[in-house]
Write an enzyme that holds these catalytic residues in place. Structure first.
Site, PDB file in Angstrom:
ATOM      1  N   HIS A 137       0.827  -1.209   0.000  1.00  0.00           N
ATOM      2  CA  HIS A 137       0.000   0.000   0.000  1.00  0.00           C
ATOM      3  C   HIS A 137       0.863   1.262   0.000  1.00  0.00           C
ATOM      4  O   HIS A 137       0.614   2.213  -0.748  1.00  0.00           O
ATOM      5  CB  HIS A 137      -0.912  -0.034   1.233  1.00  0.00           C
ATOM      6  CG  HIS A 137      -1.944   1.038   1.250  1.00  0.00           C
ATOM      7  ND1 HIS A 137      -2.713   1.319   2.361  1.00  0.00           N
ATOM      8  CD2 HIS A 137      -2.346   1.940   0.304  1.00  0.00           C
ATOM      9  CE1 HIS A 137      -3.529   2.318   2.098  1.00  0.00           C
ATOM     10  NE2 HIS A 137      -3.332   2.706   0.858  1.00  0.00           N
ATOM     11  N   GLU A 140       2.367   1.706  -3.400  1.00  0.00           N
ATOM     12  CA  GLU A 140       1.375   2.208  -4.353  1.00  0.00           C
ATOM     13  C   GLU A 140       1.297   3.737  -4.291  1.00  0.00           C
ATOM     14  O   GLU A 140       1.239   4.414  -5.322  1.00  0.00           O
ATOM     15  CB  GLU A 140       0.014   1.595  -4.052  1.00  0.00           C
ATOM     16  CG  GLU A 140      -1.128   2.147  -4.889  1.00  0.00           C
ATOM     17  CD  GLU A 140      -2.338   2.503  -4.049  1.00  0.00           C
ATOM     18  OE1 GLU A 140      -2.777   3.671  -4.124  1.00  0.00           O
ATOM     19  OE2 GLU A 140      -2.832   1.637  -3.307  1.00  0.00           O
ATOM     20  N   HIS A 141       1.306   4.285  -3.082  1.00  0.00           N
ATOM     21  CA  HIS A 141       1.298   5.740  -2.923  1.00  0.00           C
ATOM     22  C   HIS A 141       2.616   6.355  -3.401  1.00  0.00           C
ATOM     23  O   HIS A 141       2.627   7.393  -4.060  1.00  0.00           O
ATOM     24  CB  HIS A 141       1.097   6.101  -1.450  1.00  0.00           C
ATOM     25  CG  HIS A 141      -0.318   6.039  -0.987  1.00  0.00           C
ATOM     26  ND1 HIS A 141      -1.011   7.134  -0.527  1.00  0.00           N
ATOM     27  CD2 HIS A 141      -1.186   4.991  -0.907  1.00  0.00           C
ATOM     28  CE1 HIS A 141      -2.234   6.773  -0.187  1.00  0.00           C
ATOM     29  NE2 HIS A 141      -2.365   5.476  -0.402  1.00  0.00           N
ATOM     30  N   GLU A 215       4.839   9.093   2.858  1.00  0.00           N
ATOM     31  CA  GLU A 215       3.706   8.225   2.529  1.00  0.00           C
ATOM     32  C   GLU A 215       3.534   7.069   3.506  1.00  0.00           C
ATOM     33  O   GLU A 215       2.418   6.591   3.693  1.00  0.00           O
ATOM     34  CB  GLU A 215       3.861   7.681   1.102  1.00  0.00           C
ATOM     35  CG  GLU A 215       3.940   8.739   0.034  1.00  0.00           C
ATOM     36  CD  GLU A 215       2.681   9.596  -0.047  1.00  0.00           C
ATOM     37  OE1 GLU A 215       1.576   9.047   0.160  1.00  0.00           O
ATOM     38  OE2 GLU A 215       2.812  10.803  -0.302  1.00  0.00           O
ATOM     39  N   GLU A 237      -4.339   6.940   7.077  1.00  0.00           N
ATOM     40  CA  GLU A 237      -5.441   6.349   6.312  1.00  0.00           C
ATOM     41  C   GLU A 237      -5.908   5.041   6.947  1.00  0.00           C
ATOM     42  O   GLU A 237      -7.111   4.789   7.075  1.00  0.00           O
ATOM     43  CB  GLU A 237      -5.000   6.108   4.868  1.00  0.00           C
ATOM     44  CG  GLU A 237      -6.069   5.489   3.984  1.00  0.00           C
ATOM     45  CD  GLU A 237      -5.577   5.199   2.572  1.00  0.00           C
ATOM     46  OE1 GLU A 237      -6.087   4.222   1.969  1.00  0.00           O
ATOM     47  OE2 GLU A 237      -4.696   5.928   2.087  1.00  0.00           O
TER      48      GLU A 237
END
Length: 324
Positions: A137, A140-141, A215, A237
């Site tokens: 994840h 991905e960012h 990130e 998040e």
């Protein structure tokens, strides 16, 4: 009949693209039959209800598009960099389907050629995590925070604001990560494909550790008398995701059903585990999984497949280490 030298319909007698229909007057802006970059278009003019002005509309001659697809199909079979694994007519999608393999790197490409002007591209990678640190994840960012040819702070935001995309995103799943884009504008679509290919294969994460810290996670201390706290885009998040009762229940079910495999882990990242991820492990994950031999590429719509396959061929990294 199509002009085989260009893959365009130029014989007006056999394929009458321009017609008088429903009492509407149509003018041919291209009487010589050479359509340039936009072949097989029909321009129509229609008076509005008050008769004040004429509204211009465009439509494509379907027969001409079919012949263009047939021409592109012939060219696909001549490409030396790719091996055609399967060719199939997919009637449900009104598409000519191809499954290709890039000979040098082993990348798999799916093509669906049809008359849809909303062109779609995505590249995906198999990214099974070994823990719940959220490395897939965070990566991905991070790859969308600048790359070799697009060294801006956040190209994803710039594309979202300035492009003509009809879809633009990136998603992390329990076992894969995908980067899809779509656009009806051909120039815009080429740019989106170029940016995404450059992002996944040549991200700036090797030059700037701060991307990982931003990130993923980092320590933060606003005032010396404050307590040390953890911050980060993905970290925050996932704190929000873990505060949802429905998400917590679903996660516990998955962990109970698959305790010993990938689906029993949290690919998005557990806030308790995210700070265990190191910068070196983060880079190692990209080196291992973000390679053409581990990629699956998808192209869909009314596009020049040969041109985009050439772009993919050029964009792929030179490192040839395959995924073991």
């Amino acid at each position: 009949a199509p002009d085989q030298s260009k893959g365009q319909c130029t014989d007006r007698e056999e394929i009458p693209v321009w017609k008088e229909k429903d009492g509407l007057h149509r003018e041919d802006p291209d009487p010589e039959g050479t359509y340039g970059d936009e072949p097989c278009k029909e321009e129509s003019f229609r008076d509005d209800h008050q008769g004040n002005h004429r509204i211009k509309a465009w439509s494509y001659d379907l027969q001409c598009i079919k012949e263009r697809i047939a021409f592109m199909s012939q060219n696909l079979e001549k490409l030396t960099a790719y091996e055609i694994l399967e060719k199939r007519q997919i009637k449900d999608l009104n598409s000519e389907g191809y499954l290709l393999k890039h000979k040098r790197t082993g990348a798999h490409i799916t093509l669906l050629l049809n008359d849809d002007e909303n062109k779609v591209f995505y590249i995906g990678f198999r990214t099974p995590p070994k823990d719940s640190t959220g490395v897939a994840h965070i990566l991905e960012h991070s790859v969308l925070c600048g790359s070799k040819n697009f060294p801006v702070k956040d190209p994803f935001i710039e594309l979202a604001k300035g492009s003509l995309n009809t879809f633009l995103n990136a998603m992390t799943y329990p076992d894969k990560t995908v980067y899809p884009v779509a656009s009806c504008n051909d120039t815009d679509f080429k740019n989106l494909v170029h940016v995404y290919l450059d992002a996944v294969f040549y991200p700036n994460i090797y030059k700037e550790e701060k991307i990982f810290r931003q990130e993923g996670w980092h320590y933060e201390l606003e005032n010396k008398e404050d307590d040390l706290k953890i911050n980060g885009v993905v970290y925050n998040e996932m704190k929000g995701a873990f505060s949802s009762p429905d998400d917590v229940a679903e996660r516990e079910i998955m962990n109970s059903l698959y305790p010993d495999i990938t689906y029993g882990l949290e690919s998005g990242g557990d806030p308790e585990d995210i700070p265990d991820l190191t910068y070196e492990e983060f880079l190692s994950f990209h080196q291992r999984y973000y390679h053409p031999s581990n990629s699956y590429i998808y192209l869909y719509g009314n596009l020049d497949a040969e041109e985009y396959l050439s772009l993919i061929h050029i964009s792929e990294p030179t490192r040839l280490r395959c995924i073991s």
